[in-house]
Design a protein around this motif. Sequence first.
Motif, PDB file in Angstrom:
ATOM      1  N   ARG A  93       1.168  -0.761   0.567  1.00 48.95           N
ATOM      2  CA  ARG A  93       0.260   0.323  -0.153  1.00 48.95           C
ATOM      3  C   ARG A  93       0.886   0.992   0.252  1.00 48.95           C
ATOM      4  NH1 ARG A  93      -1.838   3.548   3.325  1.00 48.95           N
ATOM      5  NH2 ARG A  93      -0.977   2.247   5.122  1.00 48.95           N
ATOM      6  N   VAL A  94       0.858   2.158  -0.534  1.00 48.59           N
ATOM      7  CA  VAL A  94       1.758   3.615  -1.227  1.00 48.59           C
ATOM      8  C   VAL A  94       0.848   4.387  -1.177  1.00 48.59           C
ATOM      9  CG1 VAL A  94       3.260   4.915  -3.152  1.00 48.59           C
ATOM     10  CG2 VAL A  94       3.729   1.674  -2.426  1.00 48.59           C
ATOM     11  N   SER A  95       1.009   5.339  -0.485  1.00 52.09           N
ATOM     12  CA  SER A  95      -0.311   6.403  -0.596  1.00 52.09           C
ATOM     13  C   SER A  95       0.784   8.097  -0.188  1.00 52.09           C
ATOM     14  CB  SER A  95      -1.000   6.402   0.840  1.00 52.09           C
ATOM     15  OG  SER A  95      -0.451   6.533   2.078  1.00 52.09           O
ATOM     16  N   LEU A  96       0.421   8.765  -0.866  1.00 47.26           N
ATOM     17  CA  LEU A  96       0.802  10.402  -0.935  1.00 47.26           C
ATOM     18  C   LEU A  96      -0.177  11.406  -1.054  1.00 47.26           C
ATOM     19  CD1 LEU A  96       3.426  11.252  -2.763  1.00 47.26           C
ATOM     20  CD2 LEU A  96       1.440  12.776  -3.564  1.00 47.26           C
ATOM     21  N   ARG A  97       0.161  12.290   0.274  1.00 45.02           N
ATOM     22  CA  ARG A  97      -1.083  13.427   0.281  1.00 45.02           C
ATOM     23  C   ARG A  97      -0.248  14.694   0.499  1.00 45.02           C
ATOM     24  NH1 ARG A  97      -5.634  13.368   1.625  1.00 45.02           N
ATOM     25  NH2 ARG A  97      -6.685  15.969   2.241  1.00 45.02           N
ATOM     26  N   LEU A  98      -0.593  15.249  -0.771  1.00 42.04           N
ATOM     27  CA  LEU A  98      -0.028  16.479  -0.894  1.00 42.04           C
ATOM     28  C   LEU A  98      -0.935  18.209  -0.591  1.00 42.04           C
ATOM     29  CD1 LEU A  98       2.798  18.686  -2.027  1.00 42.04           C
ATOM     30  CD2 LEU A  98       2.030  18.141  -3.571  1.00 42.04           C
ATOM     31  N   ASP A  99      -0.701  18.299   0.615  1.00 39.68           N
ATOM     32  CA  ASP A  99      -1.595  19.872   1.687  1.00 39.68           C
ATOM     33  C   ASP A  99      -1.365  20.510   1.763  1.00 39.68           C
ATOM     34  OD1 ASP A  99      -3.855  17.868   2.214  1.00 39.68           O
ATOM     35  OD2 ASP A  99      -2.887  17.093   3.193  1.00 39.68           O
ATOM     36  N   ALA A 100      -0.902  21.995   0.599  1.00 37.18           N
ATOM     37  CA  ALA A 100      -0.288  23.034   0.549  1.00 37.18           C
ATOM     38  C   ALA A 100       1.234  22.821   0.422  1.00 37.18           C
ATOM     39  CB  ALA A 100      -0.263  23.896   1.562  1.00 37.18           C
ATOM     40  N   ASP A 101       1.756  22.900   1.638  1.00 38.85           N
ATOM     41  CA  ASP A 101       3.401  22.529   1.447  1.00 38.85           C
ATOM     42  C   ASP A 101       4.318  21.303   1.890  1.00 38.85           C
ATOM     43  OD1 ASP A 101       3.476  25.160   0.486  1.00 38.85           O
ATOM     44  OD2 ASP A 101       3.748  26.643   1.559  1.00 38.85           O
ATOM     45  N   ARG A 102       2.865  20.999   2.644  1.00 39.29           N
ATOM     46  CA  ARG A 102       3.581  19.688   2.820  1.00 39.29           C
ATOM     47  C   ARG A 102       3.229  17.769   2.304  1.00 39.29           C
ATOM     48  NH1 ARG A 102       6.610  18.376   7.124  1.00 39.29           N
ATOM     49  NH2 ARG A 102       6.498  19.929   7.815  1.00 39.29           N
ATOM     50  N   LEU A 103       3.898  17.572   2.318  1.00 38.37           N
ATOM     51  CA  LEU A 103       4.211  16.439   1.741  1.00 38.37           C
ATOM     52  C   LEU A 103       4.085  15.352   2.608  1.00 38.37           C
ATOM     53  CD1 LEU A 103       3.998  14.374  -0.739  1.00 38.37           C
ATOM     54  CD2 LEU A 103       7.135  14.020  -0.433  1.00 38.37           C
ATOM     55  N   ASN A 104       3.389  14.125   2.239  1.00 36.14           N
ATOM     56  CA  ASN A 104       3.227  13.225   3.227  1.00 36.14           C
ATOM     57  C   ASN A 104       2.891  11.745   2.389  1.00 36.14           C
ATOM     58  OD1 ASN A 104       2.465  14.532   5.693  1.00 36.14           O
ATOM     59  ND2 ASN A 104       0.815  15.106   5.123  1.00 36.14           N
ATOM     60  N   PHE A 105       3.635  11.030   2.550  1.00 35.34           N
ATOM     61  CA  PHE A 105       3.915   9.686   1.563  1.00 35.34           C
ATOM     62  C   PHE A 105       4.588   8.498   2.891  1.00 35.34           C
ATOM     63  CE2 PHE A 105       7.170   6.687  -0.819  1.00 35.34           C
ATOM     64  CZ  PHE A 105       6.437   6.847  -1.831  1.00 35.34           C
ATOM     65  N   GLU A 106       3.845   6.989   2.403  1.00 39.95           N
ATOM     66  CA  GLU A 106       3.430   6.525   2.839  1.00 39.95           C
ATOM     67  C   GLU A 106       3.145   4.911   2.394  1.00 39.95           C
ATOM     68  OE1 GLU A 106       0.819   4.123   6.705  1.00 39.95           O
ATOM     69  OE2 GLU A 106       0.785   5.900   6.627  1.00 39.95           O
ATOM     70  N   VAL A 107       4.145   3.810   2.972  1.00 38.55           N
ATOM     71  CA  VAL A 107       4.175   2.788   1.970  1.00 38.55           C
ATOM     72  C   VAL A 107       4.001   1.791   2.532  1.00 38.55           C
ATOM     73  CG1 VAL A 107       5.688   1.372   0.655  1.00 38.55           C
ATOM     74  CG2 VAL A 107       6.016   3.599   0.329  1.00 38.55           C
ATOM     75  N   GLU A 108       3.694   1.022   3.019  1.00 39.52           N
ATOM     76  CA  GLU A 108       3.100  -0.226   3.947  1.00 39.52           C
ATOM     77  C   GLU A 108       3.327  -1.647   3.029  1.00 39.52           C
ATOM     78  OE1 GLU A 108       0.508  -1.599   7.339  1.00 39.52           O
ATOM     79  OE2 GLU A 108       0.436   0.093   6.220  1.00 39.52           O
ATOM     80  N   ASN A 109       3.632  -2.580   3.771  1.00 35.39           N
ATOM     81  CA  ASN A 109       3.789  -4.329   3.486  1.00 35.39           C
ATOM     82  C   ASN A 109       3.318  -5.162   3.808  1.00 35.39           C
ATOM     83  OD1 ASN A 109       6.869  -3.194   2.763  1.00 35.39           O
ATOM     84  ND2 ASN A 109       6.768  -5.406   3.413  1.00 35.39           N
ATOM     85  N   ILE A 110       3.232  -6.351   3.773  1.00 36.64           N
ATOM     86  CA  ILE A 110       3.744  -7.084   4.727  1.00 36.64           C
ATOM     87  C   ILE A 110       4.775  -7.973   4.510  1.00 36.64           C
ATOM     88  CG2 ILE A 110       2.810  -9.886   4.884  1.00 36.64           C
ATOM     89  CD1 ILE A 110      -0.157  -9.565   3.714  1.00 36.64           C
ATOM     90  N   LYS A 111       5.499  -8.159   5.269  1.00 39.15           N
ATOM     91  CA  LYS A 111       6.451  -8.852   5.311  1.00 39.15           C
ATOM     92  C   LYS A 111       6.990 -10.734   4.746  1.00 39.15           C
ATOM     93  CE  LYS A 111       9.478  -7.650   9.418  1.00 39.15           C
ATOM     94  NZ  LYS A 111       8.952  -7.175  10.263  1.00 39.15           N
ATOM     95  N   HIS A 112       7.747 -10.770   3.938  1.00 36.04           N
ATOM     96  CA  HIS A 112       7.425 -11.991   3.828  1.00 36.04           C
ATOM     97  C   HIS A 112       9.530 -12.455   4.200  1.00 36.04           C
ATOM     98  CE1 HIS A 112       3.879 -11.993   2.651  1.00 36.04           C
ATOM     99  NE2 HIS A 112       4.186 -11.619   1.650  1.00 36.04           N
TER     100      HIS A 112
END
Length: 187
Positions: A116-135
């Motif tokens: 799961r990858v998500s990117l959110r850009l609000d005004a001047d703030r970039l929020n980026f998240e990457v999550e995965n099941i570990k194998h």
Amino acid sequence: SQINPHFLFNTLNNIYSLTASKSPHAERALLLLSDMLRYNLYDTGAGQISVVKEVLFIENYIELQRLRLTQKEDIHISFEKHCEGPTKHMPPMLLMPLVENAFKHGISYQKKSEIRVSLRLDADRLNFEVENIKHRAQPASDQDAPSGIGLENVKRRLMLLAEDRHDLKVDDMDTRYRVKLSLDLAA
């Protein structure tokens, strides 16, 4: 030199396989790879790149991975993005190692996989998240431990380029791995 050589070789082998089997996906895969190489060669030379171009690069990477993994039903990949306001700029290829790590350590052909990858850009703030099941199993010794070069490079680049304008959190849980980056793009 930012693209992982293993990714490049795997992608070329995948495209060869698609062309040999006369897959309708072969042309699309070649076009995606071409766009990624063009971005890497010509657009990343500047100190800053538009967030939109960085997002497109990540989308192309994920789509190539999906083409490679089409025969596996138990792999779920999502990329959610939400960008508001005028175009912002950021250091190029900063997010890619985080996405690559998720695919490297989060895909299994024997077990359910989720990235799961998500990117959110609000005004001047970039929020980026990457999550995965570990194998990948925990290494038996420090010698067997993964090098962590990609994440370490991201940390070093953040310290050089945005020392007091970022927050990077790594959650290494038993069954999941999550990286959260918050980056102030105002400067």
